[in-house]
Design a protein around this motif. Sequence first.
Motif, short mmCIF file in Angstrom:
data_model
loop_
_atom_site.label_atom_id
_atom_site.label_comp_id
_atom_site.label_asym_id
_atom_site.label_seq_id
_atom_site.Cartn_x
_atom_site.Cartn_y
_atom_site.Cartn_z
N TYR A 180 0.99 -1.19 0.02
CA TYR A 180 -0.01 0.07 0.05
C TYR A 180 1.03 1.25 0.16
O TYR A 180 1.72 1.17 0.87
CB TYR A 180 -0.93 0.15 1.22
N VAL A 181 0.56 2.16 -0.81
CA VAL A 181 1.25 3.33 -0.98
C VAL A 181 0.49 4.41 -0.83
O VAL A 181 -0.64 4.74 -1.37
CB VAL A 181 1.81 3.30 -2.56
N SER A 182 0.91 5.34 -0.16
CA SER A 182 0.25 6.63 0.41
C SER A 182 0.60 7.97 -0.49
O SER A 182 -0.28 8.88 -0.49
CB SER A 182 0.46 6.94 1.88
N TYR A 226 -6.03 6.52 3.01
CA TYR A 226 -6.43 6.40 1.47
C TYR A 226 -5.06 6.08 0.76
O TYR A 226 -4.24 6.73 0.80
CB TYR A 226 -7.25 7.60 0.99
N VAL A 227 -5.25 4.78 0.25
CA VAL A 227 -3.86 4.40 -0.32
C VAL A 227 -3.99 3.92 -1.83
O VAL A 227 -5.27 3.73 -2.40
CB VAL A 227 -3.38 3.29 0.48
N GLY A 256 9.03 8.09 -6.85
CA GLY A 256 9.25 7.96 -5.58
C GLY A 256 7.92 7.34 -4.87
O GLY A 256 7.08 8.26 -5.03
N LEU A 257 8.14 6.35 -4.04
CA LEU A 257 7.11 5.86 -3.43
C LEU A 257 7.27 6.03 -1.78
O LEU A 257 8.03 5.69 -1.30
CB LEU A 257 6.90 4.36 -3.67
N THR A 258 6.10 6.57 -1.32
CA THR A 258 6.06 6.52 0.08
C THR A 258 4.95 5.49 0.73
O THR A 258 3.83 5.40 0.10
CB THR A 258 5.46 7.94 0.54
N LEU A 259 5.38 4.58 1.30
CA LEU A 259 4.52 3.50 1.69
C LEU A 259 3.74 3.97 2.87
O LEU A 259 3.95 4.81 3.71
CB LEU A 259 5.63 2.43 2.36
N GLY A 262 0.09 2.56 9.16
CA GLY A 262 -1.52 2.70 9.78
C GLY A 262 -2.46 1.90 9.08
O GLY A 262 -2.21 1.22 7.94
N PRO A 263 -3.66 1.95 9.51
CA PRO A 263 -4.80 1.10 8.92
C PRO A 263 -5.02 1.76 7.68
O PRO A 263 -5.12 2.91 7.44
CB PRO A 263 -5.79 1.26 10.08
N VAL A 264 -5.53 0.72 6.74
CA VAL A 264 -5.98 1.15 5.33
C VAL A 264 -7.41 1.33 5.28
O VAL A 264 -8.08 0.25 5.82
CB VAL A 264 -5.47 0.04 4.27
N GLN A 265 -8.10 2.45 4.80
CA GLN A 265 -9.42 2.38 5.01
C GLN A 265 -10.06 2.22 3.41
O GLN A 265 -10.98 1.51 3.11
CB GLN A 265 -9.74 3.83 5.12
#
Length: 407
Positions: A180-182, A226-227, A256-259, A262-265
Amino acid sequence: MRAGVVFASSLAAAVVGAAGLIATPAAAPQRAGAPRAVTYTRDVAPILNRHCVDCHRPGEIAPMSLTTYAEARPWAKSIRAAVATRVMPPWYADPAHGEFANNPRLADAEIATLTTWVDAGAPEGDRRDLPTSPIAAGGWTLGTPDRVVAMTAPAQVPASGPRIIADYAIEPLTFEADTYVSAIEVLPSNRTVTHHAIVNVKDAAGTRRIGGFQPGGATTIYAPGYVRLIPKGATLALNMHYNPKGTPQQDTTKIGLTLARGPVQKVVLTAMSGSRALDIPPGAANYEAVGTPYVFTADSHIVSLLPRMNERGKDFRYTLVAPDGRAVVLLSVPRFNPDWQPSYVLKTPIAAPKGTRLETVAHWDNSAANRHNPDPSQRIGFGPEIMNGYFDYTVDADVPTRTAAVR
Ligand code: HEC
């Protein structure tokens, strides 16, 4: 805001935080008879950083940079005029439709601060008050990413010739688990020739856009929870569009990826309503195309809209049509600017129940009157021009139980 996707919650927090910084002498109670002086370092730089330097920095579309006092000082009177008339910052969405979280419009108090500063002779102030630059080390605007994937070799762009649209090899990155990527940021090294970039995720289910770079939109960040999902076993692919600019150039684009932490909604998905049936006659000033409607197959919410056209793009409109025929315009961009193509982030996600259609219509100006038009004598089809009515959405039934694993 450079961000492609910012939700209302995070942006509102940023704006509230920002408002706290702005105490205009006009509004502040006078202490000891003298109003506190408005200075560049303390009061003006934060406003310019927040609302102006996305464009007013080297390599961006504005004619001058406004990132330092030395750069901003000579422009003080023009800045006062441009903000008082609300000519700046520019915003391309018709205000009659939709409210957008990333509208960079200045608050009245911010305009007052800038005006007071200019009226007072545009003083610099104490350099210790200077805020940190919003431009992070290495050029990343979202801070240093967790993972960076670069092209394996620089793209070679010749001095002349047709535009180049191609996939370029990137360093291999294996996703050994669902990831999951934010945030996704795309950073070309050479913006002179880079027109746009698309980051796709590829796996057995196909190829899907998850991020990109276009002028005014290099980043995609989401509200907490939100990912984007990069499924186990998937790979990333980078598609570039370069325009030759008179001298041979090279570009090495990085992703660039920011992982997500925390919980995924919700997992954010991208789809599109657009058309490939473009056949724009030479000189046509108002060529119209209607996109293939996107029909929602599950109850969903639309979170942002990204209309994409090239140099001849003139206007673009998205309309959501309910099964009973009720229609609402979500976004109208009446004077499309190919040099500035942000994602329009809805202040509040809009419900698109099952069966709802998202419709698009766009126009192109292939006449000599269009200052962006490289050649009005050409007949233009899909490729040189595009009609990609991208939008991001979430599915209501998406189960908010997963936890993002940072590895
Ligand atoms: C979306 C990109 C963008 C943003 C954000 C933006 N500008 Fe601009 N600005 C431009 C462009 C492009 C021009 C050149 C004129 C034009 O094409 O409209 C310009 C021109 C100007 C000018 C006029 C220069 C002249 O020739 O007189 C001033 C002053 C200015 N901007 C100030 C600002 C200030 C102050 C902000 C923030 C409050 C701001 N701009 C935000 C893109 C931007």
